[in-house]
Design an enzyme around this catalytic site. Sequence first.
Site, short mmCIF file in Angstrom:
data_model
loop_
_atom_site.label_atom_id
_atom_site.label_comp_id
_atom_site.label_asym_id
_atom_site.label_seq_id
_atom_site.Cartn_x
_atom_site.Cartn_y
_atom_site.Cartn_z
N ASN A 10 0.49 -1.01 0.40
CA ASN A 10 0.27 -0.05 0.16
C ASN A 10 1.02 1.41 -0.44
O ASN A 10 1.49 1.57 1.15
CB ASN A 10 -0.70 -0.24 1.14
CG ASN A 10 -1.88 0.91 0.96
OD1 ASN A 10 -1.52 2.26 0.36
ND2 ASN A 10 -2.68 1.55 2.27
N LYS A 12 0.19 4.55 -0.13
CA LYS A 12 -0.19 5.66 0.28
C LYS A 12 -0.17 6.60 -0.79
O LYS A 12 0.31 6.39 -1.31
CB LYS A 12 0.30 5.69 1.65
CG LYS A 12 -0.52 3.98 2.65
CD LYS A 12 0.51 4.43 4.16
CE LYS A 12 -0.36 3.44 4.87
NZ LYS A 12 0.27 2.78 6.03
N HIS A 94 -9.77 1.31 4.76
CA HIS A 94 -8.26 1.31 5.81
C HIS A 94 -8.44 2.35 7.11
O HIS A 94 -9.61 3.51 6.53
CB HIS A 94 -7.02 2.29 5.17
CG HIS A 94 -5.76 1.94 5.32
ND1 HIS A 94 -5.81 2.87 5.98
CD2 HIS A 94 -4.58 1.38 5.47
CE1 HIS A 94 -4.50 3.05 6.41
NE2 HIS A 94 -3.52 1.45 5.86
N GLU A 96 -7.24 4.77 8.48
CA GLU A 96 -6.74 6.54 7.65
C GLU A 96 -7.89 7.34 6.49
O GLU A 96 -8.23 8.02 6.93
CB GLU A 96 -5.53 6.73 6.98
CG GLU A 96 -4.04 6.20 7.64
CD GLU A 96 -2.73 5.33 6.96
OE1 GLU A 96 -2.98 5.46 5.74
OE2 GLU A 96 -2.20 4.77 7.22
N GLU A 165 -5.35 -5.04 10.76
CA GLU A 165 -4.36 -3.53 11.18
C GLU A 165 -4.36 -2.76 12.09
O GLU A 165 -5.87 -1.83 12.42
CB GLU A 165 -4.44 -2.62 9.56
CG GLU A 165 -4.06 -3.25 8.59
CD GLU A 165 -3.50 -2.14 7.04
OE1 GLU A 165 -2.59 -2.53 6.61
OE2 GLU A 165 -3.95 -0.81 7.19
N GLY A 171 2.65 2.31 10.86
CA GLY A 171 3.99 3.13 11.02
C GLY A 171 4.49 3.73 11.76
O GLY A 171 5.30 4.48 12.22
N SER A 209 3.83 -1.58 10.44
CA SER A 209 5.12 -2.64 10.34
C SER A 209 5.76 -3.55 10.58
O SER A 209 6.38 -3.77 11.20
CB SER A 209 5.68 -1.88 12.16
OG SER A 209 5.17 -0.41 11.70
P1 13P Z 1 3.37 -0.25 7.81
O1 13P Z 1 3.73 -0.84 7.19
O2 13P Z 1 3.84 1.98 7.26
O3 13P Z 1 3.11 0.96 9.18
O4 13P Z 1 1.55 0.63 6.93
C1 13P Z 1 0.77 0.13 7.41
C2 13P Z 1 -0.19 -0.26 6.53
O5 13P Z 1 -0.89 0.52 6.92
C3 13P Z 1 -0.75 -1.00 5.16
O6 13P Z 1 -2.24 -0.31 4.91
#
Ligand code: 13P
Length: 247
Positions: A10, A12, A94, A96, A165, A171, A209
């Site tokens: 992803n 982002k 997601h 976010e 997640e 992150g 992560s």
């Molecule tokens: P990270 O791997 O940067 O922690 O992000 C995970 C994520 O949100 C994947 O959709």
Amino acid sequence: MTRRKLVVGNWKMNGSRAANAELLAGLKAAGPWVGEVAVCSPAPYLGEVALSLQGEAIHWGAQDVSAFESGAYTGEVSAAMLAEFGCHYVIVGHSERRAYHAESDQLVADKAKAVLAHRMTPIVCVGETLAEREAGQTAEVVKRQLSAVIHTLKSCISQVVVAYEPVWAIGTGKTASPEQAQEVHALLRAQLQAATEHAGDMKLLYGGSVKADNAADLFSRADIDGGLIGGASLKAVDFAAICRAAG
Ligand code: 13P
């Protein structure tokens, strides 16, 4: 039951035409892998990513989609548009998007339905915040989030990929331990089992992560069928190493 592992990058809101080209070239050179691999780029790059991956064993997907079919929804991208380009996966719900765009459980379910209607595979994200985990609400939260999707899709729930997640692990460099992740995955699998006889064939990804050095341990757990990778999917060597860990 052997389920083929799946690792999805992803990206982002990262990348540029030049950076994407370098990343994809690196990935193409690093494959093939035993498991399935996919990348989800920002919307403006999807057409270019699709062209670059033509004939490659790497699928591509989008990070979001409109729940509506077409019409006066300025700024939105429809499932039909994604399907027209050969999109394979669409991430929906997601954390976010739930947090910054106030996406409700029902909207996420409606998006998953729109994706399925156009013969693509939704990757439905669920996960608790740190405050919810500390309050002992993890099971309740992820069950509620998944339940809205099950209720909307009915038996078609078997066609989705679910990604667990934990928000506190995204992150932050704080990965859920393989035991913590497996515990939630087992709960989700049990919930799916009550909804479909195909739950044993469904893929449940872990995200938060995931790095090359923790991926193999996470992916070895009974109900963890791969990963949804953020930061570590932006560098070909790092992402390729995670894809190898799913072998
Ligand atoms: P990270 O791997 O940067 O922690 O992000 C995970 C994520 O949100 C994947 O959709």
